[in-house]
Write a protein that holds these residues in place. Structure first.
Motif, mmCIF file in Angstrom:
data_model
loop_
_atom_site.group_PDB
_atom_site.id
_atom_site.type_symbol
_atom_site.label_atom_id
_atom_site.label_comp_id
_atom_site.label_asym_id
_atom_site.label_seq_id
_atom_site.Cartn_x
_atom_site.Cartn_y
_atom_site.Cartn_z
ATOM 1 N N ALA A 55 0.854 -1.189 0.000
ATOM 2 C CA ALA A 55 0.000 0.000 0.000
ATOM 3 C C ALA A 55 0.890 1.239 0.000
ATOM 4 C CB ALA A 55 -0.905 -0.002 1.227
ATOM 5 N N VAL A 56 0.521 2.229 -0.818
ATOM 6 C CA VAL A 56 1.311 3.466 -0.917
ATOM 7 C C VAL A 56 0.389 4.679 -0.942
ATOM 8 C CG1 VAL A 56 3.269 2.430 -2.133
ATOM 9 C CG2 VAL A 56 1.388 3.360 -3.447
ATOM 10 N N ARG A 57 0.919 5.824 -0.527
ATOM 11 C CA ARG A 57 0.282 7.124 -0.728
ATOM 12 C C ARG A 57 1.084 7.803 -1.812
ATOM 13 N NH1 ARG A 57 -4.583 7.454 0.829
ATOM 14 N NH2 ARG A 57 -4.456 9.617 0.206
ATOM 15 N N VAL A 58 0.422 8.272 -2.845
ATOM 16 C CA VAL A 58 1.098 8.871 -3.992
ATOM 17 C C VAL A 58 0.668 10.334 -4.112
ATOM 18 C CG1 VAL A 58 1.445 8.740 -6.480
ATOM 19 C CG2 VAL A 58 1.078 6.647 -5.177
ATOM 20 N N LEU A 59 1.646 11.220 -4.237
ATOM 21 C CA LEU A 59 1.386 12.632 -4.519
ATOM 22 C C LEU A 59 1.770 12.860 -5.971
ATOM 23 C CD1 LEU A 59 2.954 14.234 -1.338
ATOM 24 C CD2 LEU A 59 0.528 13.979 -1.842
ATOM 25 N N VAL A 60 0.785 13.158 -6.808
ATOM 26 C CA VAL A 60 1.009 13.355 -8.237
ATOM 27 C C VAL A 60 0.867 14.835 -8.560
ATOM 28 C CG1 VAL A 60 0.264 12.709 -10.554
ATOM 29 C CG2 VAL A 60 -0.026 11.089 -8.677
ATOM 30 N N GLN A 61 1.920 15.398 -9.152
ATOM 31 C CA GLN A 61 1.868 16.803 -9.552
ATOM 32 C C GLN A 61 1.454 16.880 -11.018
ATOM 33 O OE1 GLN A 61 2.293 19.726 -7.603
ATOM 34 N NE2 GLN A 61 1.202 20.362 -9.434
#
Length: 120
Positions: A55-61
């Motif tokens: 499981a990951v948290r992804v910050l996409v710009q």
């Protein structure tokens, strides 16, 4: 013996464009590049992919957006360095926590970017 062509399991078309991403999992916070993004996930180009199921948290710009989108996901596929199919090393991440409003926002942004950046 010839190999059967891989079936495309994608539910929506991908935008092939490099986007900066940061992602975190237990004990790690990393930055890399997403090379594909779709309505349901993305592929992160990395030489150190996380194991399938992580499981990951992804910050996409995303371009044209002031702040990154924070999305939950799960690693669904890993391509190791030097893999037999000559794809870039990295990991596919499926988004797991898109509510209706965020899903629509992501869909609209991906569709708009696809029109501008990848018209074919």
């Amino acid at each position: 013996m010839p190999r059967e062509p891989a079936t495309n399991k994608r539910l929506s078309p991908r935008l092939h464009h490099e986007l900066p991403v940061s992602y975190r999992t237990v004990g790690s916070f990393l930055s890399d590049w997403a090379t594909d993004i779709s309505r349901g996930g993305l592929f992160i180009n990395t030489r150190k992919p996380l194991p399938v199921g992580t499981a990951v948290r992804v910050l996409v710009q995303l371009p044209q957006r002031e702040r990154p989108i924070d999305l939950g996901g799960r690693v669904t596929r890993v391509a190791e360095v030097g893999n037999a199919v000559n794809t870039a090393p990295g990991m596919a991440v499926e988004f797991t926590d898109l509510d209706g409003a965020r899903r629509r926002e992501l869909e609209e942004l991906v569709d708009r970017l696809r029109t501008v950046l990848d018209p074919d």
